[in-house]
Design an enzyme around this catalytic site. Structure first.
Site, PDB file in Angstrom:
ATOM      1  N   ASP A  16      40.097  46.658  36.093  1.00 21.13           N
ATOM      2  CA  ASP A  16      39.884  45.863  37.187  1.00 21.13           C
ATOM      3  C   ASP A  16      41.381  44.969  37.854  1.00 21.13           C
ATOM      4  O   ASP A  16      41.740  44.889  36.692  1.00 21.13           O
ATOM      5  CB  ASP A  16      38.479  44.712  36.855  1.00 21.13           C
ATOM      6  CG  ASP A  16      38.526  43.734  37.269  1.00 21.13           C
ATOM      7  OD1 ASP A  16      38.044  43.709  38.352  1.00 21.13           O
ATOM      8  OD2 ASP A  16      37.942  42.429  36.613  1.00 21.13           O
ATOM      9  N   SER A  17      41.343  43.737  38.564  1.00 22.63           N
ATOM     10  CA  SER A  17      41.658  42.963  39.049  1.00 22.63           C
ATOM     11  C   SER A  17      42.233  42.036  37.506  1.00 22.63           C
ATOM     12  O   SER A  17      43.280  40.979  37.474  1.00 22.63           O
ATOM     13  CB  SER A  17      41.560  41.716  40.159  1.00 22.63           C
ATOM     14  OG  SER A  17      40.506  40.665  39.770  1.00 22.63           O
ATOM     15  N   CYS A  79      36.275  46.747  40.347  1.00 24.97           N
ATOM     16  CA  CYS A  79      36.532  45.653  41.239  1.00 24.97           C
ATOM     17  C   CYS A  79      36.329  46.070  42.099  1.00 24.97           C
ATOM     18  O   CYS A  79      36.132  47.523  42.446  1.00 24.97           O
ATOM     19  CB  CYS A  79      38.180  45.436  41.012  1.00 24.97           C
ATOM     20  SG  CYS A  79      39.003  44.305  41.881  1.00 24.97           S
ATOM     21  N   GLU A 157      38.274  33.651  34.109  1.00 19.77           N
ATOM     22  CA  GLU A 157      39.142  34.314  34.126  1.00 19.77           C
ATOM     23  C   GLU A 157      40.261  33.295  32.616  1.00 19.77           C
ATOM     24  O   GLU A 157      40.784  33.146  32.322  1.00 19.77           O
ATOM     25  CB  GLU A 157      40.909  34.409  35.202  1.00 19.77           C
ATOM     26  CG  GLU A 157      40.627  35.671  35.766  1.00 19.77           C
ATOM     27  CD  GLU A 157      40.357  36.899  34.791  1.00 19.77           C
ATOM     28  OE1 GLU A 157      42.103  37.224  33.942  1.00 19.77           O
ATOM     29  OE2 GLU A 157      39.446  37.210  34.861  1.00 19.77           O
ATOM     30  N   CYS A 189      31.032  40.615  42.866  1.00 19.77           N
ATOM     31  CA  CYS A 189      32.243  40.746  42.004  1.00 19.77           C
ATOM     32  C   CYS A 189      32.021  40.199  41.143  1.00 19.77           C
ATOM     33  O   CYS A 189      31.090  40.471  40.436  1.00 19.77           O
ATOM     34  CB  CYS A 189      32.960  39.251  42.648  1.00 19.77           C
ATOM     35  SG  CYS A 189      34.460  39.216  41.947  1.00 19.77           S
ATOM     36  N   HIS A 191      33.363  39.717  38.393  1.00 17.97           N
ATOM     37  CA  HIS A 191      33.348  38.936  37.646  1.00 17.97           C
ATOM     38  C   HIS A 191      32.281  38.193  37.913  1.00 17.97           C
ATOM     39  O   HIS A 191      31.655  37.064  36.584  1.00 17.97           O
ATOM     40  CB  HIS A 191      34.155  37.916  37.910  1.00 17.97           C
ATOM     41  CG  HIS A 191      35.721  37.717  37.691  1.00 17.97           C
ATOM     42  ND1 HIS A 191      36.264  39.332  37.903  1.00 17.97           N
ATOM     43  CD2 HIS A 191      36.764  37.375  36.698  1.00 17.97           C
ATOM     44  CE1 HIS A 191      37.853  39.291  37.811  1.00 17.97           C
ATOM     45  NE2 HIS A 191      38.020  38.628  37.009  1.00 17.97           N
TER      46      HIS A 191
END
Ligand code: DGL
Length: 269
Positions: A16-17, A79, A157, A189, A191
Site C-alpha cells: 500500500d502507499s 491500495c 499515517e 481507501c 486507510h
C-alpha cells in the site's frame, strides 16, 4: 512478462502507499491463517493521492519487483489509488495472481434503503476509470455521492485515529452525505477502515459503513485455490513488514494497527 515463483509454499506479497493496507492484511490473515505474508508500506511516499500516475506506477512496479525478489507467489495491491493507477501495468509485467481493490459499491447498492450511498475515497480514486465504470454501472439504480477526503490518509499515517483534527475532517466529509440522505457509506481507501469506529459514531447506528477488505481476501483465496497455490500447512503463517518511511515511527504505528509488537525493516532502494 515474467514467469516466476509459482510455488504454493511461497509467501503472499501485499503493499500500500502506507499502513492502510494493513486493514486488508487483517482480513487476509483471517481468511488464510497458514500463509506467510510480506507487507510493504510505502509510507516514505504517502499519500499517493496527490502524486502523478507515472510516479504511482513506478513505485508499484518497484515494490512488486521487491516482493517477487522475496519469492512472492501472488501480489495484493492493497491500495485503491495504486489499483487505479498501476494494476494494468502490473498485470502485464508479472505472470502471477495480482489481486486489486474495488470500492464496495455493489454491496452498498444492494444494502441501501434510501437509494443514496456515499463513497469516501481519495480524489485520484474517484476520478479514475474504475470508479467511473462503477458509477456508470450502478448509478442508474441509486444515487452515488463521491466524497474526496484530503488529509485523512495523513491522519492515519500519523496514528491519529480519534483525535480532534481527525474528527473535524470526518465531520466535514460525512455530514453532507447524511444531509443528502445517504444511509450507506463505502470506505474506498484502505486507510479508512481504521477510522470506521469514528465514522460510525459520527454517522449514527442506522448508517451502514462498509469496505471491501474481506471481499479482496476471499478473492485472493479463490485465485490461489484455482492456481493450486494454497499453502498446505497446519501451523500459523508468519508476517514480515518493510517500510520506505522512518523505521522507528513505522514500528510503533504498525504495532498499533496490527495489535502486536512488530519489527519493521527498511525497504531497500
Ligand atoms: N490506502 C490508499 C488507498 O487505498 C491511500 C492512497 C493515498 O496514499 O493517497 O487509496
Amino acid at each position: 512478462m515474467k514467469l516466476q515463483n509459482m510455488n504454493a509454499a511461497n509467501p503472499i506479497g501485499v503493499f500500500d502507499s502506507g499502513v492502510g493496507g494493513l486493514s486488508v492484511l487483517h482480513e487476509i490473515r483471517r481468511a488464510l491463517p497458514g500463509e506467510d505474508l510480506l507487507y510493504v508500506a510505502d509510507s516514505g511516499h504517502a499519500p499517493y493521492g496527490d502524486k502523478s500516475r507515472q510516479f504511482i506506477e513506478g513505485r508499484s512496479t518497484a515494490i512488486s519487483e521487491f516482493l517477487v525478489s522475496r519469492n512472492a507467489k501472488a501480489i495484493v495491491v492493497a491500495c485503491n489509488t495504486a489499483t487505479g493507477a498501476a494494476v494494468t501495468t502490473l498485470r502485464s509485467r508479472f505472470f502471477m495472481p495480482i489481486i486489486a481493490m474495488e470500492p464496495a459499491v455493489k454491496p452498498a447498492v444492494e444494502h441501501t434503503k434510501s437509494g443514496v450511498i456515499g463513497v469516501l475515497a481519495t480524489s485520484r480514486t474517484l476520478a479514475g476509470d474504475n470508479f467511473v465504470k462503477l458509477f456508470a454501472r450502478y448509478g442508474e439504480d441509486v444515487e452515488i455521492l463521491g466524497q474526496a477526503c484530503p488529509g485523512l490518509v495523513e491522519q492515519v499515517e500519523a496514528g491519529d485515529l480519534s483525535g480532534d483534527q481527525t474528527r473535524l475532517l470526518l465531520e466535514r466529509y460525512v455530514l453532507p452525505l447524511l444531509e443528502q440522505k445517504a444511509d450507506t457509506l463505502v470506505l474506498g481507501c484502505t486507510h479508512y477502515p481504521f477510522l470506521a469506529p469514528l465514522i460510525q459514531e459520527i454517522a449514527g447506528p442506522t448508517v451502514a459503513v462498509i469496505d471491501s477488505a474481506a471481499a479482496v481476501a476471499r478473492q485472493l483465496r479463490r485465485r490461489l485455490e484455482v492456481g493450486n497455490l494454497l499453502a498446505d500447512r497446519a501451523e500459523a503463517g508468519t508476517e514480515c513488514f518493510w517500510t520506505s518511511g522512518e523505521p522507528g515511527k513505522a514500528k510503533s504505528l504498525v504495532s498499533q494497527l496490527w495489535q502486536a509488537d512488530i519489527e519493521v525493516c527498511v525497504l531497500p532502494d
